[in-house]
Every structure is written in structure tokens, then in C-alpha cells.
Design an enzyme around this catalytic site. Sequence first.
Site, PDB file in Angstrom:
ATOM      1  CE  LYS A 116      -2.914  -2.982  -0.256  1.00 58.35           C
ATOM      2  NZ  LYS A 116      -3.468  -3.303  -1.588  1.00 58.35           N
ATOM      3  CD  GLU A 200      -3.942   6.592   3.873  1.00 57.18           C
ATOM      4  OE1 GLU A 200      -5.165   6.673   4.051  1.00 57.18           O
ATOM      5  OE2 GLU A 200      -3.428   5.907   2.969  1.00 57.18           O
ATOM      6  CG  HIS A 235     -13.498  -3.315   6.220  1.00 58.37           C
ATOM      7  ND1 HIS A 235     -13.306  -2.019   5.798  1.00 58.37           N
ATOM      8  CD2 HIS A 235     -13.092  -3.354   7.511  1.00 58.37           C
ATOM      9  CE1 HIS A 235     -12.790  -1.315   6.798  1.00 58.37           C
ATOM     10  NE2 HIS A 235     -12.652  -2.099   7.850  1.00 58.37           N
ATOM     11  NE  ARG A 292     -10.945  -8.461  -5.870  1.00 59.05           N
ATOM     12  CZ  ARG A 292     -10.572  -7.618  -4.922  1.00 59.05           C
ATOM     13  NH1 ARG A 292      -9.298  -7.473  -4.623  1.00 59.05           N
ATOM     14  NH2 ARG A 292     -11.466  -6.899  -4.268  1.00 59.05           N
TER      15      ARG A 292
HETATM   16  C1  MV4 Z   1      -9.461   5.122   5.057  1.00 56.98           C
HETATM   17  C2  MV4 Z   1     -10.644   5.605   5.659  1.00 56.98           C
HETATM   18  C3  MV4 Z   1     -10.633   6.902   6.126  1.00 56.98           C
HETATM   19  N1  MV4 Z   1      -9.523   7.658   6.018  1.00 56.98           N
HETATM   20  N2  MV4 Z   1      -8.388   5.915   4.971  1.00 56.98           N
HETATM   21  C4  MV4 Z   1     -10.935   0.611   4.508  1.00 56.98           C
HETATM   22  C5  MV4 Z   1     -10.538  -0.407   3.522  1.00 56.98           C
HETATM   23  C6  MV4 Z   1      -9.277   0.071   2.918  1.00 56.98           C
HETATM   24  N3  MV4 Z   1      -9.352  -0.084   1.516  1.00 56.98           N
HETATM   25  C7  MV4 Z   1      -9.157   1.484   3.314  1.00 56.98           C
HETATM   26  N4  MV4 Z   1     -10.236   1.789   4.188  1.00 56.98           N
HETATM   27  C8  MV4 Z   1     -10.419   3.041   4.665  1.00 56.98           C
HETATM   28  N5  MV4 Z   1      -9.375   3.882   4.578  1.00 56.98           N
HETATM   29  C9  MV4 Z   1      -8.426   7.146   5.444  1.00 56.98           C
HETATM   30  N6  MV4 Z   1      -7.322   7.908   5.375  1.00 56.98           N
HETATM   31  C10 MV4 Z   1     -11.740   4.762   5.731  1.00 56.98           C
HETATM   32  C11 MV4 Z   1     -11.626   3.466   5.256  1.00 56.98           C
HETATM   33  C12 MV4 Z   1     -12.807   2.663   5.400  1.00 56.98           C
HETATM   34  C13 MV4 Z   1     -13.506   2.201   4.282  1.00 56.98           C
HETATM   35  C14 MV4 Z   1     -13.109   2.461   2.982  1.00 56.98           C
HETATM   36  C15 MV4 Z   1     -13.802   1.975   1.899  1.00 56.98           C
HETATM   37  C16 MV4 Z   1     -14.959   1.228   2.114  1.00 56.98           C
HETATM   38  C17 MV4 Z   1     -15.375   0.970   3.377  1.00 56.98           C
HETATM   39  C18 MV4 Z   1     -14.671   1.441   4.469  1.00 56.98           C
HETATM   40  C19 MV4 Z   1     -15.121   1.163   5.747  1.00 56.98           C
HETATM   41  C20 MV4 Z   1     -14.430   1.620   6.819  1.00 56.98           C
HETATM   42  C21 MV4 Z   1     -13.261   2.358   6.651  1.00 56.98           C
END
Ligand code: MV4
Length: 505
Positions: A116, A200, A235, A292
Amino acid sequence: MFRKVLIANRGEIALRVVRACHELGIEAVAVYSEADARAPHVREADEAILLGPAPSSESYLKGDAIIAAALRTGAEAIHPGYGFLSEREWFARAVRDAGLVWIGPPAEAIAAMGSKTAARTLAIQAGTPVVPGTTTALRDADEAAEVAERFGYPVLLKAAAGGGGKGMRVVHERGELAASLQAAQREAKNAFGDDAVYVEKYILGPRHVEIQVLGDQHGTMLHLGERECSIQRRHQKMIEEAPSVAVTPELRARMGAAAVAAARAAGYTNAGTCEFLLDAKGEFYFLEMNTRIQVEHPVTELVTGVDLVQWQLRIAAGEKLPFAQDELVPRGWAIECRITSEDPANGFLPSTGRVRYLHLPSGPGVRWDGGIETGSEITLFYDPMLAKLIVHAPTRELAIERMHRALLELTIDGVDTSRDFHLRMMENDDFRRGEFGIQWLEAHLDELLRARPDRESVIRAAISAALMAERDRSVRRVSTSPAVASVPASSNSTWLRVARRDALR
Ligand code: MV4
């Protein structure tokens, strides 16, 4: 084009790939575990190879056995589907080293996006906006504090080898930082064998919007617009749609260009998805790239008219993409509901058992991508997603009505499913207005699932509905007098319609 392709997966996605193969005149080779000997993906394929016992570690994750099966059957290429080995760099490499074609991005692109922090570095180089934060692993809490002070609390600690939400920790103030960093590092080490953690700024209440990209081996990289994936729980996405109410044509063009640039920077080819957070101000931030085909790809297929799985095969075989970016404008609205074997009334507890009866929705604009049939045994060995119900209609309002109608037509007996949850979502005012972000579902689950009628009441209602329906029928048979028209119509009550259908079965 290939003559024969092996599908290293099971369930609905394996069946989806079998269908794409057959439409392209390709023979499909299935692989399966002992638990899946009678599964639809095995029957619909042209050949099938047994991998081993039910646990994934002894079957669908056995890369060497899968490659051996491809070589033995004379398959020229391997399609990994999603999950299982689809994003394992070593497997993509081993497939290539065996002289087979990998239906997916180059192993190097999987590796680049798998880290990442490396993905963030690539995105930044490509000019794709990322969330403010670091691109290298944190040395200690002091370094984390320095970054946090610069961007302001709350911040989010993430595992560099993570993704999909595993190993994340929100930190609200300096005092929590040291303990949270230690915990995150320990978790990352246990889960991924790598304790690298970066930080972040934490974005509050955004939407999750992702961009589908498709790149050929001749230098063309296109985007196919966005999918709105905010309706998720722990998630796990539950509902996806295309397009997103929050994305204007102008924003789509900017996010699309950002996704294409990031994919290019990684040397990407084939189908992939860039995940973004989109905040209330319309600012978007690259999160990660999924290397994917994704579960929710059908909503993009329906609004663009592009068969993504067929194009995965065509691209891997060396074909050129024949589309221009300005032809790929979304038409109408598509919604997908994931039908899982989980009981929404019971905290989404996984449900097991045999599918005793299955009635599938159909009619205009309805698509069922499923991996089950009457008689299927649902176990705890694999993912609880049984099928996807997808609809397409001219507008979002009509797509919601169409999904509601299709869900009412759906009956799955023998296991608990997420169907009733989806019915309630289609009836929910916030959802209908498009007013939700990634935190919406978890905050509204209780009210969404409240006031369920008990089983005894439903049985009584069903019997009443059947008796009323029977009375209506006999009245119609003997008379055409105006009184017939005043027999109470069941068509304007959702529960009555469901009960009647159930009772008359
Ligand atoms: C985040 C965020 C808020 N702020 N990054 C969750 C899965 C991963 N792909 C990254 N995720 C997140 N990153 C920052 N800086 C909130 C999430 C997140 C989220 C993102 C996409 C879909 C669902 C989610 C559920 C909880 C938190």
C-alpha cells in the site's frame, strides 16, 4: 483466441467465467474441492479436475496443483476470478513460468499495488490525489506524532501489506499514538508477516467510490466510470451501484483520468479497479488498487455495455481494445445486491444447510449471477456470498423499484439469506435519496432491521393471503359482476404479496 482456459475458482464467479469462455468459443476447465463435486461450476464446465478436500488451503489455494491441472488438460491460460489466488504475485509468476497465460495484470503490477505504501508512491508520481500521510513505514510513535500534528487528528494507522481494512487503527490524540502503533504493528506482523505500518489523515464519513479500468497490451488504458460501494458492513460490501449519485460527468472524467494514470504508473494491463474515498466537498483520494475482476463488476457491465470478463480473456490473448474513452458513457442505472447466507435478523450470523427450494427473479432488466441451485449444500468452508442480483433501468428510482420487485420474486428456502435486508434497504428513505457514506449502514442497522414480524404472524398472514387469493379466484370463475372488482387487491401491500406468493406455492 485461446482454445481452452482453466478457471481457478468456484461459485458464481467460476460460472461467470465459464459463460464468458463459451460465448468466445473457448473450452472451460473447472477445478473443484470434494465439497463441490456436484457444484454448478463443475457441471457447466467442459472438464473438471479434483484438487482435494473441502478446506481452501487443501483445494482452491493449491497453486501447484492448479497449474498441474492446467498443463494436464492442455489449457493455455488460467483465470483466477476474485479472492483465493487472484492477487498473489507468486501465483501469477508461477503461471507465467509454467508457460501459461495469466488472465490478469502482470505479476509486477500485482506486487506494486500489493504494497500500500508502494501504491501511494506510484499514485503520487502519477499525479493521482492520495490521502495526506506517509509513503514509508513509521519508525516510531514520535515520527507518527510529527505527521499527525502536520495533518491534524484523527489519523489512521494502516498496515503497508494490508488492504481491505485489515490492520487499521484510528488514533484521536497524541496520548493514544504509541499504544496504537504497537498494536497495529503486532497485528500487521501476525496477519501479513510484515510489521510495516504507515499513517494517513483519517477522512470522516466519506463515500467509497471506485473506478473500473481496462488496459490492453498495446498501450490503451481506459476507464469505465465509477461504482458506488458505500453500503458496506465490516468491510463487506452489501450493495453496489453504477453510476454514483455523487459523481458528475466532470468529476467522473477527473477520477477516471486519475485512475488511468495510477494504473499506467504500475505498468498495468487487463481489468483493475482504483478505490477512492470521496468526501462531502467532492475531494477524492486514491486508497488502493484491486488487481483482479471484482464481485461488483456487473453493474459496470450493465451501464457501459462492455463485457468485462470477455475483455479480460481478449486482452490476455493479445487483442486491442476497440473503444474510445468518449464512447464509454454510463447509460441508465444498475444496482447489485449481494445475496449471502447470513441472517440479518441475527447479526448477520452465517447460516448453513441445504437449499431446499430456489425461485429466481426474472423479467425486464434483471440479471442473476449465482453459484447455487436447489440441493446445494451451504457450508462454512467458503465465502457466504451465494449469488448477486443485479438490475438495470433507465433511472436510479426505476432501478430501485425494479430491484424491490425482483427481490420479492426471489425465494431461497433452507438457509437464511440477506434478502430481507435488501428489501428493507430498497424501502429506506436515506438510500432512496442517495444520502449515505461508508459509515451509514453500521449506524442504521438497528432501525433498518427493527420490527420484524414473528414467525407465527407470518404463517397466519400467509394462510390468510392464500385463502383470500383462493376466494378471489373462485369469485372470478362464477361471476363477472361489478362486485368482483371490489375484492380487496393484494397488489399494494408488500407483505401481503410475499405471503400470498409463499402460501400459493
Ligand atoms: C481510510 C478511511 C478513512 N480515512 N483511509 C478501509 C478499507 C481500505 N481499503 C481502506 N479503508 C479506509 N481507509 C483514510 N485515510 C476509511 C476506510 C474505510 C472504508 C473504505 C472503503 C470502504 C469501506 C470502508 C469502511 C471503513 C473504513
